[in-house]
Write a protein that holds these residues in place. Structure first.
Motif, PDB file in Angstrom:
ATOM      1  N   ASP A 225       2.921   2.251  -3.632  1.00 15.65           N
ATOM      2  CA  ASP A 225       4.450   2.215  -2.852  1.00 15.65           C
ATOM      3  C   ASP A 225       4.677   0.598  -1.772  1.00 15.65           C
ATOM      4  O   ASP A 225       2.817   0.200  -2.304  1.00 15.65           O
ATOM      5  CB  ASP A 225       4.519   2.794  -1.940  1.00 15.65           C
ATOM      6  CG  ASP A 225       3.739   2.673  -0.595  1.00 15.65           C
ATOM      7  OD1 ASP A 225       3.009   1.946  -0.316  1.00 15.65           O
ATOM      8  OD2 ASP A 225       3.585   3.638  -0.238  1.00 15.65           O
ATOM      9  N   PRO A 226       5.056   0.157  -1.565  1.00 15.51           N
ATOM     10  CA  PRO A 226       5.463  -1.457  -0.610  1.00 15.51           C
ATOM     11  C   PRO A 226       4.091  -1.286   0.087  1.00 15.51           C
ATOM     12  O   PRO A 226       3.090  -2.915   0.263  1.00 15.51           O
ATOM     13  CB  PRO A 226       6.409  -1.642  -0.514  1.00 15.51           C
ATOM     14  CG  PRO A 226       7.282  -0.595  -1.089  1.00 15.51           C
ATOM     15  CD  PRO A 226       6.763   0.678  -1.486  1.00 15.51           C
TER      16      PRO A 226
ATOM     17  N   CYS B 187      13.770  -3.365  -9.777  1.00 15.50           N
ATOM     18  CA  CYS B 187      13.615  -1.550 -10.426  1.00 15.50           C
ATOM     19  C   CYS B 187      14.866  -1.928 -11.433  1.00 15.50           C
ATOM     20  O   CYS B 187      14.881  -1.376 -12.275  1.00 15.50           O
ATOM     21  CB  CYS B 187      13.189  -0.598 -10.117  1.00 15.50           C
ATOM     22  SG  CYS B 187      14.687   0.717  -8.987  1.00 15.50           S
TER      23      CYS B 187
ATOM     24  N   VAL C 251      14.709   6.025  -6.081  1.00 17.51           N
ATOM     25  CA  VAL C 251      13.709   5.300  -6.604  1.00 17.51           C
ATOM     26  C   VAL C 251      13.978   3.140  -5.804  1.00 17.51           C
ATOM     27  O   VAL C 251      12.536   3.415  -6.172  1.00 17.51           O
ATOM     28  CB  VAL C 251      14.168   5.456  -8.731  1.00 17.51           C
ATOM     29  CG1 VAL C 251      13.167   4.116  -9.337  1.00 17.51           C
ATOM     30  CG2 VAL C 251      14.466   6.224  -9.097  1.00 17.51           C
ATOM     31  N   ARG C 252      14.920   3.109  -5.490  1.00 14.30           N
ATOM     32  CA  ARG C 252      14.965   1.648  -5.133  1.00 14.30           C
ATOM     33  C   ARG C 252      14.516   1.386  -4.118  1.00 14.30           C
ATOM     34  O   ARG C 252      13.470   1.005  -3.856  1.00 14.30           O
ATOM     35  CB  ARG C 252      16.415   1.066  -4.510  1.00 14.30           C
ATOM     36  CG  ARG C 252      17.021   1.513  -6.177  1.00 14.30           C
ATOM     37  CD  ARG C 252      18.409   1.127  -5.106  1.00 14.30           C
ATOM     38  NE  ARG C 252      19.615   1.071  -6.153  1.00 14.30           N
ATOM     39  CZ  ARG C 252      20.321  -0.004  -6.770  1.00 14.30           C
ATOM     40  NH1 ARG C 252      19.411  -1.428  -6.371  1.00 14.30           N
ATOM     41  NH2 ARG C 252      21.132  -0.746  -7.597  1.00 14.30           N
TER      42      ARG C 252
ATOM     43  N   ALA D 119       1.144   5.491  -8.868  1.00 18.58           N
ATOM     44  CA  ALA D 119       1.889   4.247  -8.422  1.00 18.58           C
ATOM     45  C   ALA D 119       1.149   4.060  -7.566  1.00 18.58           C
ATOM     46  O   ALA D 119       0.880   4.602  -6.493  1.00 18.58           O
ATOM     47  CB  ALA D 119       3.344   3.824  -9.003  1.00 18.58           C
TER      48      ALA D 119
ATOM     49  N   TRP E 144       7.957  -2.491 -16.437  1.00 20.73           N
ATOM     50  CA  TRP E 144       7.561  -1.363 -15.386  1.00 20.73           C
ATOM     51  C   TRP E 144       6.397  -1.647 -15.158  1.00 20.73           C
ATOM     52  O   TRP E 144       5.263  -1.293 -14.541  1.00 20.73           O
ATOM     53  CB  TRP E 144       8.099   0.154 -14.937  1.00 20.73           C
ATOM     54  CG  TRP E 144       9.618   0.107 -14.784  1.00 20.73           C
ATOM     55  CD1 TRP E 144      10.652  -1.073 -15.609  1.00 20.73           C
ATOM     56  CD2 TRP E 144      10.101   0.323 -14.005  1.00 20.73           C
ATOM     57  NE1 TRP E 144      11.967  -0.240 -15.292  1.00 20.73           N
ATOM     58  CE2 TRP E 144      11.763   0.397 -14.079  1.00 20.73           C
ATOM     59  CE3 TRP E 144      10.162   1.888 -12.787  1.00 20.73           C
ATOM     60  CZ2 TRP E 144      12.912   0.678 -13.031  1.00 20.73           C
ATOM     61  CZ3 TRP E 144      11.550   1.976 -11.826  1.00 20.73           C
ATOM     62  CH2 TRP E 144      12.266   1.667 -12.041  1.00 20.73           C
TER      63      TRP E 144
ATOM     64  N   ARG F 282       4.534  -4.200 -14.420  1.00 20.76           N
ATOM     65  CA  ARG F 282       4.955  -4.989 -13.014  1.00 20.76           C
ATOM     66  C   ARG F 282       4.601  -4.383 -11.517  1.00 20.76           C
ATOM     67  O   ARG F 282       4.524  -4.832 -10.668  1.00 20.76           O
ATOM     68  CB  ARG F 282       6.239  -5.026 -13.437  1.00 20.76           C
ATOM     69  CG  ARG F 282       7.770  -5.661 -12.038  1.00 20.76           C
ATOM     70  CD  ARG F 282       7.457  -6.707 -10.908  1.00 20.76           C
ATOM     71  NE  ARG F 282       7.751  -7.574 -10.300  1.00 20.76           N
ATOM     72  CZ  ARG F 282       6.755  -6.700  -8.918  1.00 20.76           C
ATOM     73  NH1 ARG F 282       5.846  -6.121  -8.718  1.00 20.76           N
ATOM     74  NH2 ARG F 282       7.203  -7.048  -7.956  1.00 20.76           N
ATOM     75  N   PHE F 283       4.070  -3.111 -11.767  1.00 22.60           N
ATOM     76  CA  PHE F 283       4.627  -1.992 -10.932  1.00 22.60           C
ATOM     77  C   PHE F 283       3.042  -1.378 -10.933  1.00 22.60           C
ATOM     78  O   PHE F 283       2.934  -0.698 -10.583  1.00 22.60           O
ATOM     79  CB  PHE F 283       5.937  -0.806 -10.507  1.00 22.60           C
ATOM     80  CG  PHE F 283       6.404  -1.026 -10.627  1.00 22.60           C
ATOM     81  CD1 PHE F 283       7.092  -1.970  -9.562  1.00 22.60           C
ATOM     82  CD2 PHE F 283       8.216  -1.658 -11.218  1.00 22.60           C
ATOM     83  CE1 PHE F 283       8.228  -2.883  -9.271  1.00 22.60           C
ATOM     84  CE2 PHE F 283       9.089  -1.931 -11.271  1.00 22.60           C
ATOM     85  CZ  PHE F 283       9.368  -2.422 -10.818  1.00 22.60           C
TER      86      PHE F 283
ATOM     87  N   PHE G   5      11.438   3.359  -3.501  1.00 24.54           N
ATOM     88  CA  PHE G   5      10.044   3.253  -3.715  1.00 24.54           C
ATOM     89  C   PHE G   5       9.634   1.962  -4.214  1.00 24.54           C
ATOM     90  O   PHE G   5       8.442   1.807  -4.001  1.00 24.54           O
ATOM     91  CB  PHE G   5       9.702   4.132  -4.023  1.00 24.54           C
ATOM     92  CG  PHE G   5       7.675   4.969  -4.737  1.00 24.54           C
ATOM     93  CD1 PHE G   5       7.671   5.240  -3.346  1.00 24.54           C
ATOM     94  CD2 PHE G   5       7.472   3.925  -6.166  1.00 24.54           C
ATOM     95  CE1 PHE G   5       6.191   4.802  -3.551  1.00 24.54           C
ATOM     96  CE2 PHE G   5       6.089   4.290  -5.953  1.00 24.54           C
ATOM     97  CZ  PHE G   5       5.380   4.828  -5.258  1.00 24.54           C
ATOM     98  N   PHE G   6       9.841   1.486  -4.898  1.00 31.23           N
ATOM     99  CA  PHE G   6      10.036   0.304  -6.136  1.00 31.23           C
ATOM    100  C   PHE G   6      10.298  -1.271  -5.586  1.00 31.23           C
ATOM    101  O   PHE G   6       9.938  -2.238  -6.123  1.00 31.23           O
ATOM    102  CB  PHE G   6      10.155   1.066  -7.685  1.00 31.23           C
ATOM    103  CG  PHE G   6       9.536   1.632  -8.512  1.00 31.23           C
ATOM    104  CD1 PHE G   6       7.749   1.248  -8.382  1.00 31.23           C
ATOM    105  CD2 PHE G   6      10.157   3.036  -8.519  1.00 31.23           C
ATOM    106  CE1 PHE G   6       7.237   2.444  -9.533  1.00 31.23           C
ATOM    107  CE2 PHE G   6       8.797   3.911  -8.735  1.00 31.23           C
ATOM    108  CZ  PHE G   6       8.490   3.122  -9.750  1.00 31.23           C
TER     109      PHE G   6
ATOM    110  N   LEU H 232       1.496   0.990 -13.241  1.00 30.50           N
ATOM    111  CA  LEU H 232       1.907   1.944 -13.063  1.00 30.50           C
ATOM    112  C   LEU H 232       0.616   2.411 -14.166  1.00 30.50           C
ATOM    113  O   LEU H 232       0.113   1.781 -15.059  1.00 30.50           O
ATOM    114  CB  LEU H 232       2.412   2.245 -14.583  1.00 30.50           C
ATOM    115  CG  LEU H 232       4.353   1.756 -14.002  1.00 30.50           C
ATOM    116  CD1 LEU H 232       5.236   2.973 -13.906  1.00 30.50           C
ATOM    117  CD2 LEU H 232       4.297   2.682 -12.253  1.00 30.50           C
TER     118      LEU H 232
END
Length: 648
Positions: free
Chosen positions: A209-210, A162, A154-155, A207, A170, A173-174, A157-158, A176
């Motif tokens: 990704d970065p 997170c 999870v880390r 979502a 979430w 912020r992301f 990806f987000f 979704l």
């Protein structure tokens, strides 16, 4: 300490199984048959169920199937102990058992099997390492919704933030979304739903990704309760299904494209259907199909698709080979992906990259037999990397579109050839027999005249013979001229031609030679418009088109001759208000000797060769000629000729 349910009808075996569970440090609950075991499993939460296969009321296999079928117990591991069925029996594996232990069993053997199926203690170092290396994302929150655990998946990806961000925050912020693109509300977050006591299975989530690439997930979540049933928090497992999701999209897109190409009657409808399918299936809001223009030898937009609310990209009206994204794709003959159109090495034209509002773009050539017919381009707000499966899909779709174009052209040529052979034979016969009949019959009349007949008495008969003889001579000369042009035996004498002057001269000639009251000819011409070409041949085309318009128009009407220019071509239009051309016959008028049905019965003379000659001349110049319906009546002939010498 884990909760283990032992389901066994033999009291001695019950005692052994319960003791083994206790020695492992866990709590054992005993049920005497399968029906009682199923009821206990549905009433309370167990971490493991150990069951005999051969039991009264409900055997272990059927009990295991029932547990798998209920969402509340579907993920609880079941160990089946069997002396009735062999361990390899397919009924045991199909029931969904985590492990099978044959009877008679040894304590050590069963202990090891149960240890493998039981959860590790929370403080076990093995558990910590396991959560770090899991590909599946794992996360947890406390009873107030605060995030208390996220694993490395999870880390990655987000991002690390997170780990401290409450689950309700979430979505904002992301950014979704659900799989269909609709925003995910805070109360819809699976971990938040589980915190409120709901068991969540296969909740959908989308979502970025970065790197701003879209990813698709399904999430299972459930509440964590104490012995009194109070919710302590919630846990969730996050499964990345991007590969499967995209593969399904690609298959659906390919099927839609094939269906569209089967039924599309022309390239515009085929292109529109293909772009619409790509937009819908791949979430690309803006696409364009460029085709190589026959006149200019440059790319021109043929079809554009914008999704509802999509922003149009400020693309140029034409593209040179090697210019911009489409031109570069045309030059290379291969697919190009631009993950970031703002990057310094982006092939996008600067004003396009700055004004689109999109993040990524791509182009794929439309090929047939190694020839590039056009280019398909797309723009998207999400990053789009050149993944192999997508590249294969786009190359295949572009190939289907290229094959469609080639097939349509081949079909049209085959249909024209099949139709024209019979027509040509009939028309040649008609055009030759008509004057020959007049010559023969009038010659017979002269031959049958008495010896005392004076020349004055047969002068009118001789005039008919001479007129039909001239008609035959003109017909033969035009047929030979057309044949020489089409076979390449007659070339062009190319120089710089002032097309405006040619049209002025052609109008003067046609109006002077018209032997009856004729329509007014109105010209809208520039002072000068130079193009490369054969002046005599272009004068021939102009006189044919203007002469036809004058000949087939009422005397009180107006024929309009217009000459303009765009970036690539000179555009000549000759519009009349005459009888017009039946819709199904417009393209056939370019065949030799063909005359429209309404013209053949109008009494207006003609051989049906003027348009055929005009088309041959225009095509040798690298141009095009088309016929369209006038408004409200009549015909519009349109000629496009390149402003610069054509290459290749």
């Amino acid at each position: 300490m884990a909760a283990v349910l032992v389901v066994e009808d033999n009291p001695e075996h019950q005692a052994v199984l319960a003791e083994i569970v206790r020695r492992l440090g866990h709590e054992a609950t005993v049920a005497g048959d399968g029906r009682a075991g199923l009821a206990a499993a549905l009433a309370d939460r167990f971490d493991l169920i150990v069951a005999d296969v051969d039991m009264p009321q409900l055997d272990g296999v059927r009990m295991c199937r029932a547990l798998r079928a209920d969402p509340a117990t579907a993920d609880v591991p079941v160990v089946l102990i069997t002396g009735y069925l062999p361990p390899g029996d397919r009924r045991l594996t199909e029931a969904g058992a985590a492990a099978v232990v044959p009877k008679p069993f040894r304590v050590k053997e069963l202990t090891e099997t149960l240890r493998q199926c039981l959860p590790l203690p929370p403080d076990d170092p093995f558990l910590a390492e396991l959560t770090r290396c899991l590909d599946v994302g794992a996360m947890a929150c406390d009873h107030e919704g605060r995030t208390i655990f996220v694993n490395q998946a999870v880390r990655d990806f987000f991002g690390d933030e997170c780990a401290t961000l409450p689950a309700r925050e979430w979505p904002a912020r992301f950014q979704l979304r659900h799989h269909d693109g609709t925003p995910l509300e805070p109360d819809e977050v699976p971990l938040e739903r589980a915190r409120r006591g709901e068991r969540v299975y296969h909740a959908d989530l989308r979502a970025c990704d970065p790197q701003h690439r879209s990813r698709w997930f399904v999430i299972n979540a459930r509440p964590v309760r104490d012995t009194a049933g109070t919710v302590l928090g919630a846990v969730a497992a996050v499964h990345d299904i991007t590969g499967d999701h995209l593969q399904g999209r690609y298959e659906r897109c390919k099927a839609e494209v094939l269906q569209a190409l089967v039924h599309a009657p022309d390239i515009k409808q085929a292109g529109a259907a293909v772009l619409r399918s790509l937009s819908t299936c791949l979430d690309w809001p803006y696409l364009r199909l460029w085709l190589v223009d026959e006149v200019s030898g440059r790319l021109r937009p043929a079809v554009t698709h914008s999704a509802p609310g999509a922003r149009a990209a400020p693309l140029p009206a034409v593209m040179e080979r090697g210019q911009g994204l489409a031109g570069l794709c045309w030059e290379r003959g291969e697919a190009i992906f631009v993950p970031d159109i703002q990057a310094p090495d982006s092939p996008m034209l600067p004003y396009v990259a700055a004004g689109t509002g999109y993040r990524a773009a791509g182009a794929v050539p439309v090929l047939s037999a190694e020839q590039v017919f056009g280019v398909l381009t797309f723009f998207t707000p999400d990053r789009q990397d050149p993944e192999p499966a997508l590249a294969v899909l786009l190359t295949g779709i572009a190939g289907l579109l290229g094959a469609y174009l080639e097939r349509r052209r081949s079909d049209e040529l085959a249909n024209q050839l099949a139709a024209s052979i019979g027509e040509y034979i009939a028309l040649v016969g008609h055009e030759l027999r008509t004057p020959l009949t007049s010559i023969a019959t009038y010659t017979d009349l002269i031959a049958e005249s008495g010896d005392d007949t004076t020349i004055g008495e047969v002068r009118d008969l001789l005039a008919v013979i001479e007129r039909n003889n001239a008609r035959l001579r003109t017909l033969v000369e035009r047929l030979l001229d057309l044949s020489a042009l089409e076979s390449g035996h007659a070339g062009l004498t190319v120089g710089t031609v002032d097309l405006a002057a040619v049209l002025h001269a052609a109008v003067a000639t046609v109006t002077a030679e018209s032997g009856r009251p004729h329509p007014r000819v109105r010209t809208v011409l520039p002072d000068r418009l130079e193009i490369p070409g054969d002046q005599a041949r272009l004068r021939q085309v102009a006189e044919n088109l203007i002469g036809n318009a004058v000949q087939y128009s009422p005397a009180d009407s107006t024929v309009t001759v217009t000459l303009t220019a765009d970036e690539d071509a000179a555009v000549l239009t000759v519009a009349d208000a005459g009888m017009g051309i039946p819709e199904g016959e417009r393209n056939r008028l370019f065949a030799r000797l063909y005359r429209a049905t309404n013209a053949r019965h109008s009494g207006i003379p003609g051989a049906g060769l003027g348009l055929a000659l005009s088309r041959a001349i225009i095509e040798l110049h690298g141009g095009t000629i088309t016929l369209g319906a006038g408004k409200p009546s009549g015909t519009i002939a349109t000629v496009r000729l390149p402003l610069r010498p054509t290459t290749g």
